[in-house]
Design a protein around this motif. Structure first.
Motif, PDB file in Angstrom:
ATOM      1  N   LEU A 212       0.834  -1.208   0.000  1.00  0.00           N
ATOM      2  CA  LEU A 212       0.000   0.000   0.000  1.00  0.00           C
ATOM      3  C   LEU A 212       0.864   1.251   0.000  1.00  0.00           C
ATOM      4  CD1 LEU A 212      -2.958   0.951   0.150  1.00  0.00           C
ATOM      5  CD2 LEU A 212      -2.706   0.991   2.618  1.00  0.00           C
ATOM      6  N   ALA A 213       1.929   1.253   0.785  1.00  0.00           N
ATOM      7  CA  ALA A 213       2.830   2.405   0.823  1.00  0.00           C
ATOM      8  C   ALA A 213       3.553   2.568  -0.507  1.00  0.00           C
ATOM      9  CB  ALA A 213       3.831   2.243   1.963  1.00  0.00           C
ATOM     10  N   ALA A 214       3.960   1.459  -1.113  1.00  0.00           N
ATOM     11  CA  ALA A 214       4.643   1.530  -2.411  1.00  0.00           C
ATOM     12  C   ALA A 214       3.690   2.034  -3.484  1.00  0.00           C
ATOM     13  CB  ALA A 214       5.194   0.158  -2.784  1.00  0.00           C
ATOM     14  N   GLY A 215       2.442   1.601  -3.445  1.00  0.00           N
ATOM     15  CA  GLY A 215       1.455   2.080  -4.416  1.00  0.00           C
ATOM     16  C   GLY A 215       1.187   3.565  -4.254  1.00  0.00           C
TER      17      GLY A 215
ATOM     18  N   VAL B  84       1.949   6.565  -7.000  1.00  0.00           N
ATOM     19  CA  VAL B  84       0.945   7.550  -7.426  1.00  0.00           C
ATOM     20  C   VAL B  84       1.496   8.963  -7.271  1.00  0.00           C
ATOM     21  CG1 VAL B  84      -1.287   8.543  -6.799  1.00  0.00           C
ATOM     22  CG2 VAL B  84      -1.054   6.082  -7.023  1.00  0.00           C
ATOM     23  N   VAL B  85       2.172   9.216  -6.168  1.00  0.00           N
ATOM     24  CA  VAL B  85       2.751  10.548  -5.949  1.00  0.00           C
ATOM     25  C   VAL B  85       3.790  10.865  -7.020  1.00  0.00           C
ATOM     26  CG1 VAL B  85       4.220  11.869  -4.376  1.00  0.00           C
ATOM     27  CG2 VAL B  85       2.240  10.638  -3.490  1.00  0.00           C
ATOM     28  N   LEU B  86       4.623   9.887  -7.359  1.00  0.00           N
ATOM     29  CA  LEU B  86       5.645  10.117  -8.383  1.00  0.00           C
ATOM     30  C   LEU B  86       5.034  10.366  -9.752  1.00  0.00           C
ATOM     31  CD1 LEU B  86       8.395   7.532  -7.407  1.00  0.00           C
ATOM     32  CD2 LEU B  86       8.461  10.011  -7.164  1.00  0.00           C
ATOM     33  N   VAL B  87       4.000   9.625 -10.112  1.00  0.00           N
ATOM     34  CA  VAL B  87       3.364   9.813 -11.420  1.00  0.00           C
ATOM     35  C   VAL B  87       2.693  11.177 -11.495  1.00  0.00           C
ATOM     36  CG1 VAL B  87       1.487   8.984 -12.894  1.00  0.00           C
ATOM     37  CG2 VAL B  87       3.104   7.362 -11.916  1.00  0.00           C
TER      38      VAL B  87
END
Length: 99
Positions: free
Chosen positions: A53-56, A60-63
């Protein structure tokens, strides 16, 4: 699964009045609302699912950040090209006045 569950009625149906004395009208108090008990299982996060969940969320933040930076870069390039066009037109018009 998705059908509503109606509570059972706690009061008996009213009886028809007899042909004698008028019957006083009384109303039964409304039953207190009962909290619905959910039979759905609760979500439990394991360490692996919390990490996923943290990686997802990080992805999202990076995209979203990359999209916003590219939009800002596109606006900056457009503004720069408009400024260059304005300088070129100004120089052409100034040369026309001198001749």
């Amino acid at each position: 699964m998705f059908t509503p569950k109606y509570p059972t009625l706690d009061t008996a149906p009213p009886q028809a009045p007899t042909a004698g004395a008028p019957m006083p009208v009384t109303q039964a108090p409304a039953p207190a609302p009962v909290a619905a008990v959910s039979n759905r299982p609760t979500v439990q996060l394991t360490p692996g699912s919390a990490l996923a969940l943290a990686a997802g969320g990080g992805a999202v933040v990076l995209v979203v950040g990359a999209v916003l930076v590219s939009l800002l870069l596109a606006v900056a390039i457009t503004a720069m090209s408009v400024a260059v066009c304005a300088v070129v037109l100004r120089s052409i018009l100034n040369q026309e006045r001198k001749h």
